[in-house]
Scaffold this motif. Sequence first.
Motif, PDB file in Angstrom:
ATOM      1  N   GLU A   1       0.830  -1.204   0.000  1.00 20.77           N
ATOM      2  CA  GLU A   1       0.000   0.000   0.000  1.00 20.77           C
ATOM      3  C   GLU A   1       0.867   1.256   0.000  1.00 20.77           C
ATOM      4  O   GLU A   1       0.586   2.226  -0.718  1.00 20.77           O
ATOM      5  CB  GLU A   1      -0.924  -0.002   1.214  1.00 20.77           C
TER       6      GLU A   1
ATOM      7  N   ARG B   1       1.595   4.372  -3.339  1.00 20.51           N
ATOM      8  CA  ARG B   1       1.436   5.830  -3.290  1.00 20.51           C
ATOM      9  C   ARG B   1       2.386   6.541  -4.250  1.00 20.51           C
ATOM     10  O   ARG B   1       2.265   7.728  -4.470  1.00 20.51           O
ATOM     11  CB  ARG B   1       1.679   6.325  -1.854  1.00 20.51           C
TER      12      ARG B   1
ATOM     13  N   TYR C   1       3.217   7.897   5.109  1.00 19.33           N
ATOM     14  CA  TYR C   1       2.060   7.007   5.246  1.00 19.33           C
ATOM     15  C   TYR C   1       1.576   6.993   6.690  1.00 19.33           C
ATOM     16  O   TYR C   1       0.364   7.032   6.962  1.00 19.33           O
ATOM     17  CB  TYR C   1       2.442   5.602   4.794  1.00 19.33           C
TER      18      TYR C   1
ATOM     19  N   GLU D   1      -0.288  10.276   7.521  1.00 21.24           N
ATOM     20  CA  GLU D   1      -1.610  10.320   6.919  1.00 21.24           C
ATOM     21  C   GLU D   1      -2.591   9.392   7.620  1.00 21.24           C
ATOM     22  O   GLU D   1      -3.730   9.765   7.910  1.00 21.24           O
ATOM     23  CB  GLU D   1      -1.524   9.959   5.443  1.00 21.24           C
ATOM     24  N   THR D   2      -2.167   8.175   7.916  1.00 22.26           N
ATOM     25  CA  THR D   2      -3.081   7.164   8.459  1.00 22.26           C
ATOM     26  C   THR D   2      -3.248   7.262   9.972  1.00 22.26           C
ATOM     27  O   THR D   2      -4.093   6.579  10.536  1.00 22.26           O
ATOM     28  CB  THR D   2      -2.610   5.746   8.089  1.00 22.26           C
ATOM     29  N   ASN D   3      -2.458   8.117  10.608  1.00 23.60           N
ATOM     30  CA  ASN D   3      -2.577   8.313  12.065  1.00 23.60           C
ATOM     31  C   ASN D   3      -2.809   9.786  12.390  1.00 23.60           C
ATOM     32  O   ASN D   3      -2.380  10.279  13.430  1.00 23.60           O
ATOM     33  CB  ASN D   3      -1.322   7.809  12.781  1.00 23.60           C
TER      34      ASN D   3
END
Length: 253
Positions: free
Chosen positions: A31, A35, A79, A82-84
């Motif tokens: 994943e 990006r 990453y 962004e995801t946290n």
Amino acid sequence: MDLKSSQCNHLQNELIKERQEGEEEEQIVAEIMRRRFFPAVITHKAWEGFHFAGHEIRITEAIDCYGAVVWPSALVLCYFLETNSKQYNLVDKNVIEIGAGTGLVSIVASLLGALVTATDLPELLGNLQHNVVRNTKMKCKHQPHVKELSWGVDLEKNFPRSSCQFDYIMAADVVYHHPFLDELLLTFDHLCKNDTVILWAMRFRLEKENQFVGRFQTLFNLEVLSDFPSLNITLYKAMRKSRMTTRPSKLLV
């Protein structure tokens, strides 16, 4: 159940757990790497594209300079940011990135609402400034700043402790085979306040880098946030220990 059967079951469970963790890591790494994209048409200036924080980011690189290439550690850190974004909310936070290179991490932090200072060596600032402006102008709550920072040099003059209050220090792939590890540790020490959070993505290559982590832990409490064995990359969170009990030591060569 006898002892031998119990041990066999335990071993089997551990193997299943390891396989599941390996599969999960493989999915996350895939994943992260998705990006990144490349131009459909080759242009006179090399660039790579990335999708983070709801934006298409275009980064100009230079193949003749280590600091002007996007390394996987930067993607891992972006990453994570962004995801946290709820747990590590960067909106209106004062952030400094050391060894910013092409500026990808600083750009993503800016797009997530932070007030960012992107720093690196003087010879890298032109490309860094180009990438930062190109990808953040009219897109961010706070326009990021680009500033020279040579590790260990004129720290108090250029970043006085009395006025430089950073909520986060970010670093991606700043530890590798270079002669400035002592200066890097001094820079972390100078910029970090008691409540500053360091987010540091590190790719392990040589034993000397393991030594640096050990020395880093004399000054900072270190926590592993994510580990990617297939990439040899670990993402750390760190916070300062008491200044009264710890001081930097020299790195053994």
